[in-house]
Design a protein around this motif. Structure first.
Motif, PDB file in Angstrom:
ATOM      1  N   ARG A   1     -17.989 -14.599  24.835  1.00 56.25           N
ATOM      2  CA  ARG A   1     -19.264 -13.884  24.819  1.00 56.25           C
ATOM      3  C   ARG A   1     -20.419 -14.819  25.144  1.00 56.25           C
ATOM      4  O   ARG A   1     -21.580 -14.422  25.054  1.00 56.25           O
ATOM      5  CB  ARG A   1     -19.497 -13.261  23.445  1.00 56.25           C
ATOM      6  CG  ARG A   1     -18.665 -12.022  23.170  1.00 56.25           C
ATOM      7  CD  ARG A   1     -18.896 -11.480  21.768  1.00 56.25           C
ATOM      8  NE  ARG A   1     -20.313 -11.449  21.388  1.00 56.25           N
ATOM      9  CZ  ARG A   1     -20.753 -10.958  20.237  1.00 56.25           C
ATOM     10  NH1 ARG A   1     -19.901 -10.467  19.356  1.00 56.25           N
ATOM     11  NH2 ARG A   1     -22.037 -10.946  19.950  1.00 56.25           N
ATOM     12  N   VAL A   2     -20.111 -16.053  25.493  1.00 58.70           N
ATOM     13  CA  VAL A   2     -21.155 -17.031  25.812  1.00 58.70           C
ATOM     14  C   VAL A   2     -21.147 -17.298  27.316  1.00 58.70           C
ATOM     15  O   VAL A   2     -20.187 -16.982  28.012  1.00 58.70           O
ATOM     16  CB  VAL A   2     -20.955 -18.335  25.028  1.00 58.70           C
ATOM     17  CG1 VAL A   2     -21.173 -18.108  23.544  1.00 58.70           C
ATOM     18  CG2 VAL A   2     -19.562 -18.920  25.274  1.00 58.70           C
ATOM     19  N   LEU A   3     -22.221 -17.930  27.798  1.00 60.10           N
ATOM     20  CA  LEU A   3     -22.409 -18.160  29.225  1.00 60.10           C
ATOM     21  C   LEU A   3     -22.503 -19.646  29.522  1.00 60.10           C
ATOM     22  O   LEU A   3     -22.893 -20.444  28.659  1.00 60.10           O
ATOM     23  CB  LEU A   3     -23.706 -17.480  29.698  1.00 60.10           C
ATOM     24  CG  LEU A   3     -23.878 -16.013  29.331  1.00 60.10           C
ATOM     25  CD1 LEU A   3     -25.293 -15.557  29.664  1.00 60.10           C
ATOM     26  CD2 LEU A   3     -22.865 -15.161  30.064  1.00 60.10           C
ATOM     27  N   LEU A   4     -22.158 -20.021  30.743  1.00 67.27           N
ATOM     28  CA  LEU A   4     -22.377 -21.402  31.175  1.00 67.27           C
ATOM     29  C   LEU A   4     -23.849 -21.757  31.011  1.00 67.27           C
ATOM     30  O   LEU A   4     -24.735 -20.981  31.387  1.00 67.27           O
ATOM     31  CB  LEU A   4     -21.970 -21.572  32.638  1.00 67.27           C
ATOM     32  CG  LEU A   4     -20.487 -21.759  32.945  1.00 67.27           C
ATOM     33  CD1 LEU A   4     -20.286 -21.837  34.449  1.00 67.27           C
ATOM     34  CD2 LEU A   4     -19.948 -23.034  32.279  1.00 67.27           C
ATOM     35  N   GLY A   5     -24.114 -22.941  30.446  1.00 70.91           N
ATOM     36  CA  GLY A   5     -25.489 -23.386  30.252  1.00 70.91           C
ATOM     37  C   GLY A   5     -26.111 -22.927  28.954  1.00 70.91           C
ATOM     38  O   GLY A   5     -27.239 -23.306  28.639  1.00 70.91           O
ATOM     39  N   GLN A   6     -25.379 -22.130  28.169  1.00 70.14           N
ATOM     40  CA  GLN A   6     -25.917 -21.638  26.903  1.00 70.14           C
ATOM     41  C   GLN A   6     -25.765 -22.685  25.810  1.00 70.14           C
ATOM     42  O   GLN A   6     -24.762 -23.398  25.735  1.00 70.14           O
ATOM     43  CB  GLN A   6     -25.200 -20.356  26.492  1.00 70.14           C
ATOM     44  CG  GLN A   6     -25.716 -19.733  25.197  1.00 70.14           C
ATOM     45  CD  GLN A   6     -25.007 -18.422  24.876  1.00 70.14           C
ATOM     46  OE1 GLN A   6     -24.474 -17.758  25.763  1.00 70.14           O
ATOM     47  NE2 GLN A   6     -24.992 -18.053  23.596  1.00 70.14           N
ATOM     48  N   LYS A   7     -26.770 -22.795  24.948  1.00 71.53           N
ATOM     49  CA  LYS A   7     -26.676 -23.645  23.763  1.00 71.53           C
ATOM     50  C   LYS A   7     -26.011 -22.854  22.637  1.00 71.53           C
ATOM     51  O   LYS A   7     -26.336 -21.690  22.412  1.00 71.53           O
ATOM     52  CB  LYS A   7     -28.068 -24.100  23.314  1.00 71.53           C
ATOM     53  CG  LYS A   7     -28.698 -25.139  24.215  1.00 71.53           C
ATOM     54  CD  LYS A   7     -28.124 -26.524  23.978  1.00 71.53           C
ATOM     55  CE  LYS A   7     -28.556 -27.091  22.636  1.00 71.53           C
ATOM     56  NZ  LYS A   7     -28.068 -28.478  22.436  1.00 71.53           N
ATOM     57  N   VAL A   8     -25.075 -23.494  21.958  1.00 66.21           N
ATOM     58  CA  VAL A   8     -24.380 -22.839  20.850  1.00 66.21           C
ATOM     59  C   VAL A   8     -24.517 -23.679  19.586  1.00 66.21           C
ATOM     60  O   VAL A   8     -24.795 -24.881  19.649  1.00 66.21           O
ATOM     61  CB  VAL A   8     -22.886 -22.601  21.175  1.00 66.21           C
ATOM     62  CG1 VAL A   8     -22.749 -21.627  22.332  1.00 66.21           C
ATOM     63  CG2 VAL A   8     -22.178 -23.918  21.505  1.00 66.21           C
ATOM     64  N   ILE A   9     -24.305 -23.040  18.451  1.00 68.38           N
ATOM     65  CA  ILE A   9     -24.450 -23.690  17.145  1.00 68.38           C
ATOM     66  C   ILE A   9     -23.139 -23.559  16.383  1.00 68.38           C
ATOM     67  O   ILE A   9     -22.601 -22.449  16.235  1.00 68.38           O
ATOM     68  CB  ILE A   9     -25.593 -23.050  16.338  1.00 68.38           C
ATOM     69  CG1 ILE A   9     -26.919 -23.206  17.095  1.00 68.38           C
ATOM     70  CG2 ILE A   9     -25.692 -23.678  14.948  1.00 68.38           C
ATOM     71  CD1 ILE A   9     -28.078 -22.500  16.436  1.00 68.38           C
TER      72      ILE A   9
END
Length: 249
Positions: free
Chosen positions: A221-229
């Motif tokens: 559900r995340v995208l390339l270049g996205q910051k995650v925690i």
């Protein structure tokens, strides 16, 4: 706030607080602080001031903030803070697939989606379990210290594979990978340990990467270049294959 229940309807309490420093980092902070103090007492301010700022940098690197972990049987949460740099179809690592003689099954063979999270020196470096379950495998592999942002770092760098299995048989494998500056992977868990989703499992010193291998039939559900925690961002819903597009702005 640790252990408190919150929800998306306003239940619970949220307040800002200074993050704690993990014990692994306190000794390094004390060493640098002591050296800085010695230089200050000797009136060598040219060295004392930079070392003082370095002490703050070391303590910040080993910060260990509390996280609010979404609760849900289908959620796979991020094991690391950082930037999504690779999303690829790959074969899972052989160390997570082959029979290791313990009687616990590894990951099924066949292409799966690998999500790679790059951690800079400014990110929190405490890693967390993407799902709740039992640790069935921990495999450390010595290797090189290439740039962790490179695809081949997954196969050539120093790394540690961890496999977690839920009670329903769902298994998630993830890999801590050392980088150019990172020189030690520190585990907090061992085979047989029972984890909650988002529980701390280890850290990597000074910049690195974590790869997560999603089960077949599950897309991120995340995208390339996205910051995650770590422990908070939901990487995927098990069994869900959404197609999501993003726009950089």
């Amino acid at each position: 706030m640790a252990g408190e229940i919150t929800d998306n309807r306003g239940r619970g309490e949220a307040r800002w607080s200074w993050p704690s420093i993990h014990p692994e980092g306190r000794k390094y902070g004390l060493i640098v602080a002591a050296i800085s103090l010695v230089f200050a007492l000797l009136a060598w301010e040219t060295a004392a001031w930079p070392l003082g700022f370095l002490t703050l940098g070391v303590l910040a690197f080993f910060r260990d903030p509390q996280r609010v972990v979404p609760q849900g049987e289908r959620y796979v949460v991020s094991p690391a803070d950082g930037l999504i740099t690779l999303i690829q179809k790959v074969e899972p690592p052989r160390e997570l697939v082959l029979d290791d003689g313990t009687g616990h099954p590894g990951l099924p063979a066949g292409p799966v989606t690998r999500v790679s999270i790059f951690m800079s020196v400014f990110d929190v470096h405490i890693n967390r379990s993407p799902i709740g379950g039992t640790v069935s495998r921990v495999v450390y592999i010595p290797g090189k210290f290439m740039n962790a942002d490179l695809d081949k770092a997954s196969e050539e760098n120093e790394r540690q594979h961890i496999l977690v299995e839920r009670s329903d048989g769902t298994r998630i494998g993830f890999t801590q990978i050392a980088g150019l500056v990172a020189r030690r992977i520190v585990p907090f868990v061992k085979p047989g340990d029972i984890l909650a989703a988002g529980q701390r499992v280890g850290l990597i010193r000074f910049g690195s990467r974590v790869d997560v291998y999603l089960p077949a039939g599950t897309e991120p559900r995340v995208l390339l270049g996205q910051k995650v925690i770590a422990g908070e961002t939901v990487l995927a819903d098990l069994g869900d294959q959404p197609h999501i597009e993003g726009v950089s702005q």
